[in-house]
Design a protein around this motif. Sequence first.
Motif, PDB file in Angstrom:
ATOM      1  N   LYS A 126     -11.031   5.052  -1.053  1.00 29.22           N
ATOM      2  CA  LYS A 126      -9.869   5.798  -1.547  1.00 29.22           C
ATOM      3  C   LYS A 126      -8.788   5.910  -0.488  1.00 29.22           C
ATOM      4  O   LYS A 126      -7.588   5.760  -0.776  1.00 29.22           O
ATOM      5  CB  LYS A 126     -10.294   7.189  -2.009  1.00 29.22           C
ATOM      6  CG  LYS A 126      -9.144   8.028  -2.571  1.00 29.22           C
ATOM      7  CD  LYS A 126      -9.612   9.393  -3.003  1.00 29.22           C
ATOM      8  CE  LYS A 126      -8.468  10.194  -3.648  1.00 29.22           C
ATOM      9  NZ  LYS A 126      -7.327  10.392  -2.752  1.00 29.22           N
ATOM     10  N   GLN A 127      -9.192   6.190   0.750  1.00 30.44           N
ATOM     11  CA  GLN A 127      -8.193   6.311   1.826  1.00 30.44           C
ATOM     12  C   GLN A 127      -7.453   4.995   2.051  1.00 30.44           C
ATOM     13  O   GLN A 127      -6.230   4.982   2.233  1.00 30.44           O
ATOM     14  CB  GLN A 127      -8.883   6.772   3.111  1.00 30.44           C
ATOM     15  CG  GLN A 127      -9.330   8.222   3.070  1.00 30.44           C
ATOM     16  CD  GLN A 127     -10.262   8.591   4.213  1.00 30.44           C
ATOM     17  OE1 GLN A 127     -10.783   7.718   4.920  1.00 30.44           O
ATOM     18  NE2 GLN A 127     -10.499   9.876   4.384  1.00 30.44           N
ATOM     19  N   ASP A 132      -5.063   4.528  -0.940  1.00 24.19           N
ATOM     20  CA  ASP A 132      -3.927   5.460  -0.859  1.00 24.19           C
ATOM     21  C   ASP A 132      -2.943   5.047   0.231  1.00 24.19           C
ATOM     22  O   ASP A 132      -1.723   5.071   0.039  1.00 24.19           O
ATOM     23  CB  ASP A 132      -4.423   6.884  -0.598  1.00 24.19           C
ATOM     24  CG  ASP A 132      -5.112   7.509  -1.801  1.00 24.19           C
ATOM     25  OD1 ASP A 132      -4.965   6.957  -2.918  1.00 24.19           O
ATOM     26  OD2 ASP A 132      -5.785   8.540  -1.630  1.00 24.19           O
ATOM     27  N   TYR A 169      -0.839  12.662   5.090  1.00 24.04           N
ATOM     28  CA  TYR A 169      -2.095  12.138   4.545  1.00 24.04           C
ATOM     29  C   TYR A 169      -3.148  12.034   5.647  1.00 24.04           C
ATOM     30  O   TYR A 169      -4.298  12.441   5.468  1.00 24.04           O
ATOM     31  CB  TYR A 169      -1.877  10.780   3.890  1.00 24.04           C
ATOM     32  CG  TYR A 169      -3.070  10.308   3.101  1.00 24.04           C
ATOM     33  CD1 TYR A 169      -3.195  10.605   1.752  1.00 24.04           C
ATOM     34  CD2 TYR A 169      -4.096   9.590   3.710  1.00 24.04           C
ATOM     35  CE1 TYR A 169      -4.317  10.201   1.027  1.00 24.04           C
ATOM     36  CE2 TYR A 169      -5.216   9.179   3.009  1.00 24.04           C
ATOM     37  CZ  TYR A 169      -5.317   9.492   1.666  1.00 24.04           C
ATOM     38  OH  TYR A 169      -6.433   9.104   0.959  1.00 24.04           O
ATOM     39  N   TYR A 216      -4.064  15.877   6.532  1.00 23.92           N
ATOM     40  CA  TYR A 216      -4.738  16.728   5.561  1.00 23.92           C
ATOM     41  C   TYR A 216      -5.892  16.047   4.850  1.00 23.92           C
ATOM     42  O   TYR A 216      -6.882  16.688   4.514  1.00 23.92           O
ATOM     43  CB  TYR A 216      -3.729  17.245   4.532  1.00 23.92           C
ATOM     44  CG  TYR A 216      -2.720  18.189   5.104  1.00 23.92           C
ATOM     45  CD1 TYR A 216      -3.101  19.439   5.603  1.00 23.92           C
ATOM     46  CD2 TYR A 216      -1.377  17.839   5.157  1.00 23.92           C
ATOM     47  CE1 TYR A 216      -2.173  20.309   6.142  1.00 23.92           C
ATOM     48  CE2 TYR A 216      -0.433  18.708   5.693  1.00 23.92           C
ATOM     49  CZ  TYR A 216      -0.843  19.948   6.188  1.00 23.92           C
ATOM     50  OH  TYR A 216       0.080  20.801   6.719  1.00 23.92           O
ATOM     51  N   GLU A 217      -5.770  14.750   4.580  1.00 28.13           N
ATOM     52  CA  GLU A 217      -6.807  14.056   3.826  1.00 28.13           C
ATOM     53  C   GLU A 217      -7.849  13.392   4.724  1.00 28.13           C
ATOM     54  O   GLU A 217      -8.981  13.155   4.296  1.00 28.13           O
ATOM     55  CB  GLU A 217      -6.183  12.996   2.916  1.00 28.13           C
ATOM     56  CG  GLU A 217      -5.235  13.557   1.870  1.00 28.13           C
ATOM     57  CD  GLU A 217      -5.943  14.404   0.829  1.00 28.13           C
ATOM     58  OE1 GLU A 217      -7.150  14.195   0.623  1.00 28.13           O
ATOM     59  OE2 GLU A 217      -5.295  15.279   0.236  1.00 28.13           O
ATOM     60  N   MET A 218      -7.473  13.098   5.965  1.00 29.05           N
ATOM     61  CA  MET A 218      -8.385  12.377   6.855  1.00 29.05           C
ATOM     62  C   MET A 218      -8.782  13.183   8.083  1.00 29.05           C
ATOM     63  O   MET A 218      -9.595  12.725   8.889  1.00 29.05           O
ATOM     64  CB  MET A 218      -7.745  11.042   7.271  1.00 29.05           C
ATOM     65  CG  MET A 218      -7.378  10.153   6.088  1.00 29.05           C
ATOM     66  SD  MET A 218      -6.431   8.681   6.539  1.00 29.05           S
ATOM     67  CE  MET A 218      -7.662   7.733   7.412  1.00 29.05           C
ATOM     68  N   LYS A 246       2.337  14.673  -4.856  1.00 29.34           N
ATOM     69  CA  LYS A 246       1.349  13.684  -4.459  1.00 29.34           C
ATOM     70  C   LYS A 246       1.915  12.776  -3.375  1.00 29.34           C
ATOM     71  O   LYS A 246       3.106  12.547  -3.282  1.00 29.34           O
ATOM     72  CB  LYS A 246       0.920  12.857  -5.672  1.00 29.34           C
ATOM     73  CG  LYS A 246       0.140  13.661  -6.711  1.00 29.34           C
ATOM     74  CD  LYS A 246      -0.266  12.766  -7.867  1.00 29.34           C
ATOM     75  CE  LYS A 246      -1.040  13.564  -8.899  1.00 29.34           C
ATOM     76  NZ  LYS A 246      -1.427  12.723 -10.057  1.00 29.34           N
ATOM     77  N   TRP A 247       1.007  12.239  -2.577  1.00 31.24           N
ATOM     78  CA  TRP A 247       1.419  11.415  -1.441  1.00 31.24           C
ATOM     79  C   TRP A 247       2.152  10.162  -1.898  1.00 31.24           C
ATOM     80  O   TRP A 247       3.070   9.694  -1.247  1.00 31.24           O
ATOM     81  CB  TRP A 247       0.180  11.000  -0.630  1.00 31.24           C
ATOM     82  CG  TRP A 247      -0.709  12.151  -0.311  1.00 31.24           C
ATOM     83  CD1 TRP A 247      -1.961  12.384  -0.806  1.00 31.24           C
ATOM     84  CD2 TRP A 247      -0.427  13.245   0.558  1.00 31.24           C
ATOM     85  NE1 TRP A 247      -2.473  13.542  -0.295  1.00 31.24           N
ATOM     86  CE2 TRP A 247      -1.556  14.086   0.539  1.00 31.24           C
ATOM     87  CE3 TRP A 247       0.651  13.599   1.349  1.00 31.24           C
ATOM     88  CZ2 TRP A 247      -1.622  15.253   1.291  1.00 31.24           C
ATOM     89  CZ3 TRP A 247       0.589  14.764   2.092  1.00 31.24           C
ATOM     90  CH2 TRP A 247      -0.528  15.573   2.060  1.00 31.24           C
TER      91      TRP A 247
END
Length: 469
Positions: A76-77, A80, A331, A334-336, A467-468
Amino acid sequence: MLEFSKRSNTLEQSAYKYSLQDIEEPNLYRDLFPYESVPRISFNHRVVPMYVPDDIWITDTTFRDGQQSQAPFTVKQIVDLYDLLHRLSGPNGVIRQSEFFLYTSKDKEALEKCLEKGYEYPEITSWIRATKGDFELVKDMGLKETGILVSCSDYHIFKKLNMSRAQAMDKYLAVVKQALEYGIKPRCHFEDITRADFYGFVVPFAIELRKLMEQTGIPIKIRACDTLGYGVSFPGIALPRSVPGIIYGLRHHAGFPSELLEWHGHNDFYKAVPNSTAAWLYGASSVNCSLLGIGERTGNCPLEAMAIEYVSLRGDENGMDLSAITDIAEYFKYEMGYTIPPQTPFVGKNFNVTRAGIHADGLLKDEEIYNIFDTGAILKRPPLVAIGPHSGLAGIAHWLNTYFDLERKGIKVDKKHPVVIQMKDKVDEYYQEDRTTVLSDEELEDIIKSIDMEFYKAISSRKGIKKWV
């Protein structure tokens, strides 16, 4: 003998024909790289001409070299971030390619999902080991180009491969021929080029590659890899460390066109960005980068830096969406869970924060006084003002709105907000105790928590952020 050069439209002396120098002992340039001391920068005061290509672009190695520096990305990363690269690139392919690994099931799944996007840019390429199975894998995945490692310094040829130069060249050429047989465009990674014998190995090898390209009609790229960041871009630098000299030599002596030349630089000596710029200026169409500069040791050239550099050199964005840089940084954060040093240009938390009291006063009057460009409009990062004794209610409200991005969250405050008024009272207390420095963001966050924890939770929440992608 004189020949008319179509490149310069002048009569030139015929270039010396360089051939492989198959020496018995490695040339380690110990005068430049003593190892027990800091490497030396040597000048020969020879200046090569600038030759900016008609078209310049960026390629990405986030999912290859970049990913080697940290915990593997999830599928997913990768997908994205590939979406964000596409958005940053724009429709004209300023970010022309992105390279992927092909080894694990996760690598293959991520690549397939990215291919399903159908994006023209960035084109997906690969990096492989020089084995038959890997070539078949590239072909099966439907990729048109792959990177192949061809180490070119004697450090690698003699010490790592335990070969002579002639043996190394024969091995590399066999690998390239194998790629051509599969109909795959080879991208030859000239590893450690800034410690290589340029005229004794690099140019002769490049000439042999050019001959193969002419025989088959399949383009072969050269990626000049500054593996340890030894490259230097000053005028008059001697080879093998001269970035202008390397790019000029590959064009002029080996006959490679700009569109088949790429620079890949590391940042061991803080020179990744200027070296990449120099590669563009002296004839390489492409510079290879990673998002946020991630990569082995000190990392690669930051892709976002070269996106800004591109605009500086060309005069417009050419379709790039530079606001994607901020979303990429968020991203990663916050996401990684990736920590970006706060002073990092363009993406760090404090890159456009004014802390000195007199500077903050000027920024509040006109942000152009102390901001590098309109970071709010271009990067979605309006400049922040650090709070001091003279910030007032308006300054505190400005800090709150920009630091927590409250307008985008739909909860913007003004100077009449009760928390703003209470914050000013707390700030005034600090300066009644003879404090002279501005308050840090962390101190201000603590003040908000002491006033109204529920309010702090509401404004620090990421709810409402779009959203990113």
